[in-house]
Enzyme design. Structure first.
Site, PDB file in Angstrom:
ATOM      1  N   ASP A   1       0.874  -1.162   0.000  1.00 56.65           N
ATOM      2  CA  ASP A   1       0.000   0.000   0.000  1.00 56.65           C
ATOM      3  C   ASP A   1       0.924   1.228   0.000  1.00 56.65           C
ATOM      4  O   ASP A   1       2.112   1.105   0.302  1.00 56.65           O
ATOM      5  CB  ASP A   1      -0.873  -0.049   1.258  1.00 56.65           C
TER       6      ASP A   1
ATOM      7  N   ASP B   1      -0.110   5.170   1.009  1.00 57.16           N
ATOM      8  CA  ASP B   1      -0.344   6.118   2.104  1.00 57.16           C
ATOM      9  C   ASP B   1      -0.495   5.390   3.433  1.00 57.16           C
ATOM     10  O   ASP B   1      -1.343   4.516   3.587  1.00 57.16           O
ATOM     11  CB  ASP B   1      -1.584   6.966   1.818  1.00 57.16           C
TER      12      ASP B   1
END
Length: 185
Positions: A7, A9
């Protein structure tokens, strides 16, 4: 092929409730770039799967997103690492797309691009939706206690996390775990 799906953020860079909207707001988390370099040096190919609903919400445009990613690539190169590809969902939540995590569309795109089954491929994120998306195509889920994951520090994982989710302090701790496990195999 040794592949890891991250991922963005809250996992690689700082997250914000107001969204990361510009190159200036994109700031790597401590140790995250070194973690990616460590994975690369151990033979892992790193790709990113990220919801970027700020695009669909009109908070920033593709040029701003490209500038954020250019900054990430430049800082990674300085640290001796690289991300091979970035897959992102540009849609707002109300657009009911198949690529927005926790849906599996981004992971399916990654599997198609690399021509591999994602069963057992480690995926790392800071929220249940990141890990649900990966686990739905057979990825091995890893939670980092950065970003949204920080709220779970010292607590048992809620039931909405995929079974077998492993928990790590941060991306560097995950990278150390994976490299150690891989070299012991």
């Amino acid at each position: 092929m040794k592949l890891v799906i991250l991922d963005r953020d809250g996992t690689i860079n700082e997250d914000s409730a107001d969204y990361i909207k510009s190159e200036a707001e994109w700031k790597p988390l401590p140790g995250a770039l070194d973690a990616i370099a460590r994975l690369n040096h151990a033979g892992w190919h790193v790709v990113v799967a990220s919801n970027q609903s700020g695009l669909g919400r009109g908070l920033f445009d593709v040029a701003a997103l490209n500038a954020m990613h250019a900054k990430m690539h430049k800082l990674l190169a300085t640290a001796g690492g690289r991300v091979e590809a970035i897959f992102y969902c540009p849609h707002a939540p109300d657009q009911a797309c198949h690529c927005r995590k926790p849906q599996s569309g981004l992971f399916e795109q990654i599997g198609e691009r690399y021509g591999i089954d994602l069963k057992g491929v480690p995926t790392v994120g800071d929220s249940a939706r990141d890990l649900i998306a990966g686990a739905s195509v057979g990825c091995e889920p890893h939670l980092v206690l950065t970003g949204k994951g920080e709220a779970l520090r010292g607590q048992p994982l809620p039931d909405n996390f995929p079974p077998g989710t492993r928990v790590h302090e941060n991306l560097l701790a995950f990278a150390d775990h994976l490299v150690r496990r891989d070299s012991a195999a």
